[in-house]
Enzyme design. Sequence first.
Site, mmCIF file in Angstrom:
data_model
loop_
_atom_site.group_PDB
_atom_site.id
_atom_site.type_symbol
_atom_site.label_atom_id
_atom_site.label_comp_id
_atom_site.label_asym_id
_atom_site.label_seq_id
_atom_site.Cartn_x
_atom_site.Cartn_y
_atom_site.Cartn_z
ATOM 1 N N LYS A 52 4.761 1.010 1.797
ATOM 2 C CA LYS A 52 5.469 0.839 3.070
ATOM 3 C C LYS A 52 6.001 2.185 3.572
ATOM 4 O O LYS A 52 5.898 2.502 4.752
ATOM 5 C CB LYS A 52 6.604 -0.184 2.905
ATOM 6 N N GLN A 96 13.292 -5.371 -0.876
ATOM 7 C CA GLN A 96 12.077 -5.822 -1.561
ATOM 8 C C GLN A 96 12.391 -6.969 -2.523
ATOM 9 O O GLN A 96 13.300 -6.863 -3.350
ATOM 10 C CB GLN A 96 11.440 -4.632 -2.313
ATOM 11 N N ASP A 119 11.723 -7.860 8.154
ATOM 12 C CA ASP A 119 10.899 -8.729 7.304
ATOM 13 C C ASP A 119 10.822 -10.135 7.909
ATOM 14 O O ASP A 119 9.975 -10.937 7.517
ATOM 15 C CB ASP A 119 11.493 -8.824 5.883
#
Length: 291
Positions: A52, A96, A119
């Site tokens: 990412k 994460q 997200d």
Amino acid sequence: MILVSGKEVSNKIKDEIALEVEKLKSNGGKTPHLAAVLVGDDGASRTYVNAKVKACERVGFGSTLVQLDNDISEADLLAEIDQLNNNDEIDGFIVQLPLPNHIDEQKVTEAINPAKDVDGFHPVSLGKMLLHLPSFLPATPYGIVEMLRHYNIPTEGKHCVVLGRSHIVGSPMSVLMARKDYPGNCTVTLAHSRTQNLKEVAASADILIVAIGKPEFVTADMVKEGATVIDVGIHRVEDSSKKSGFKLLGDVKFDEVAPKCSHISPVPGGVGPMTIASLLKNTLLAVQLKN
Ligand code: NAP
């Protein structure tokens, strides 16, 4: 059979984002900045986060990696999130997953400022998705929708079966495929571990989206001739013939399923790269929604 290459589509999306960033900068705007919080040292999580961060460089975004110890307390992690929420330099950030067992993932997700929830896991983002309002779509389902669009795969009136009902993949995927839009307008079946006759249900799909988390679970007898199959699963399996010592498998037994399909996404090179591209798209949207 047409291979649905997430690698190819994601590269195109990244090129488009890079152009947008150039435009933003030349108009005196701010460089988009994504932060990623990594708790602990899980190998797979680190690989995802590094990918990412690398993708940010590729499109001209700024990026910050916040690395925290595995034994950080929930309160301290929430304090880190509060700092990111209040840092004007950071346009969007992700935490994460999975998190260590002593931390409540839902509490952490809900602590993220919805305006920075790139997200798309916050209840506000999910609610807006349901109402078809502008919002951050969960990155993996968003990526799948964009793949279907890129390959002009017909969806209207089709039967879409989504295997798996997780909050981050299966459930939002089912909502997006049912929306009154393209890609969408499907009749959707959301299947899970309590579904009866799973084989028959899967084999009735025109579009089969598999997010079950079991290597090579979907076999040829579960797929209709001419179906589109999107494989979300990703598994590292030991393989001594590989230099790395492992190979990647999806939730679909690719070799036997592919010949039956009109379209199929591979693993690797399918959904994975699209998830990252969607995260970048959401971060750009976070900047645009601020202005
Ligand atoms: P998850 O949270 O483990 O959910 C799995 C879902 O599959 C659950 O709804 C479960 O049903 C269902 N299921 C499990 N075994 C089943 C069976 N035998 N028959 C029918 N349904 C079954 O998984 P996830 O987070 O959605 O992830 C799924 C896979 O996608 C994993 O391999 C993950 O690594 C991968 N993934 C990839 C990306 C990417 O970017 N490529 C992103 C996210 C996830 P119940 O709800 O009844 O338990």
